[in-house]
Scaffold this active site. Structure first.
Site, PDB file in Angstrom:
ATOM      1  N   HIS A 197     -15.410 -32.164  18.565  1.00 37.85           N
ATOM      2  CA  HIS A 197     -16.740 -32.770  18.434  1.00 37.85           C
ATOM      3  C   HIS A 197     -16.857 -33.995  19.342  1.00 37.85           C
ATOM      4  CE1 HIS A 197     -20.339 -34.304  16.205  1.00 37.85           C
ATOM      5  NE2 HIS A 197     -19.826 -35.466  16.557  1.00 37.85           N
ATOM      6  N   GLU A 198     -15.833 -34.825  19.333  1.00 35.99           N
ATOM      7  CA  GLU A 198     -15.873 -36.047  20.156  1.00 35.99           C
ATOM      8  C   GLU A 198     -15.821 -35.710  21.646  1.00 35.99           C
ATOM      9  OE1 GLU A 198     -16.679 -38.972  19.058  1.00 35.99           O
ATOM     10  OE2 GLU A 198     -16.798 -38.103  17.063  1.00 35.99           O
ATOM     11  N   HIS A 201     -19.227 -34.799  22.889  1.00 33.90           N
ATOM     12  CA  HIS A 201     -20.098 -35.947  23.221  1.00 33.90           C
ATOM     13  C   HIS A 201     -19.873 -36.355  24.686  1.00 33.90           C
ATOM     14  CE1 HIS A 201     -22.107 -36.950  19.505  1.00 33.90           C
ATOM     15  NE2 HIS A 201     -21.000 -37.186  18.834  1.00 33.90           N
ATOM     16  N   GLU A 260     -25.833 -35.222  17.908  1.00 40.38           N
ATOM     17  CA  GLU A 260     -24.807 -34.836  16.933  1.00 40.38           C
ATOM     18  C   GLU A 260     -24.766 -33.318  16.754  1.00 40.38           C
ATOM     19  OE1 GLU A 260     -22.471 -36.450  15.782  1.00 40.38           O
ATOM     20  OE2 GLU A 260     -23.113 -38.384  16.509  1.00 40.38           O
TER      21      GLU A 260
HETATM   22 ZN   LIG Z   1     -20.703 -37.342  16.837  1.00 37.05          ZN
END
Ligand SMILES: [Zn+2]
Length: 272
Positions: A140-141, A144, A201
């Site tokens: 997830h990071e 980003h 997100e």
């Molecule tokens: Zn996030």
């Protein structure tokens, strides 16, 4: 003057965001056009500086990679994820990726622009995260960073702070004025102070899930991860949850996407 700036703004916005999307469309289906005013090189430089300052501080406090076994585990998982980033953007395979673990009780992790990963020991220990669950957070990071959400947030902040005149100057001079964005201080301030938006997100959840599946990590772990995080939020909510609410929507979205990336996971497992 206002009108000219207005026209400049519209044309620049079209030019910058009309065709700009940072990642290739894939199974996760993320293809939103993005507003990316700040030059990527500027953002990466600020990010690298801020990251190295964080590392020096942690080193001086003896909190950097102190648990070798934990570091090796986090690094191994991250390496497998990083090996798959070319699917989303080939240039990212050449980024100067870095992985570090900081001894810190917070349940948190981040990946700064350009691939600077930091995982807090609290994240690993407090929820007894499995490898698959750690891959879900780190994936997830990383997402980003691949989507350049930091650069997007900084671009928006730049316009909000310095206004359309500054934007017009960017158009006429072709570059952002030095003083306004100089220094790692502002870089890290912008990076940490501006939370990702809901859509950012959602994109990271989707790309992160696919990235983890392609690296051979079970996509169902994203759901158990958020459930564990939610359980921890009773009493003192973990840091990560303040910027990443574990909403029912979020979990439903991940559950819906999991079957689509499952074949990628099965294929990756078969190859091992
Ligand atoms: Zn996030």
């Amino acid at each position: 003057m206002k009108k000219i700036i207005g026209i400049l703004f519209v044309s620049l916005t079209l030019q910058l965001s009309g065709c700009a999307t940072t990642t290739n469309s894939s199974v996760s289906g993320v293809n939103r056009s993005q507003f990316l005013l700040m030059p990527a090189a500027t953002v990466d430089k600020m990010s690298a500086q801020a990251y190295s300052e964080t590392l020096s501080k942690a080193k001086s406090k003896s909190t950097l990679n102190v648990d070798k076994a934990m570091y090796n585990r986090v690094n191994g998982i991250s390496k497998r994820l990083i090996a798959q980033v070319g699917v989303f953007r080939p240039d990212a395979t050449k980024w100067n990726w870095e992985v570090n673990v900081e001894k810190n009780d917070q349940l948190n992790a981040y990946c700064m622009p350009g691939g600077k990963i930091m995982v807090f020991s609290g994240l690993v220990e407090k929820i007894s995260a499995t490898d698959d669950e750690l891959a879900a957070v780190i994936g997830h990071e990383i997402a980003h960073a691949l989507r350049e959400h930091g650069r997007e947030r900084m671009s928006q902040a730049y316009v909000q702070q310095f206004g359309l005149q500054a934007l017009a100057a960017v158009v006429t001079k072709g570059a952002i004025g030095g003083a306004a964005v100089k220094g790692a201080g502002l870089g890290s301030q912008l990076f940490f102070a501006l939370p990702n938006g809901r859509e950012q997100e959602r994109e990271s959840d989707r790309i992160g899930l696919e990235l983890a599946a392609r690296a051979g990590f079970n996509p169902d772990a994203a759901v158990t991860l958020w459930q564990k995080m939610s359980a921890k939020s009773k009493g003192a909510p973990p840091e990560f949850l303040s910027t990443h609410p574990a909403s029912a929507n979020r979990i439903a979205d991940l559950k819906a996407l999991a079957p689509k990336v499952r074949p990628l996971y099965e294929a990756a497992k078969a190859k091992k």
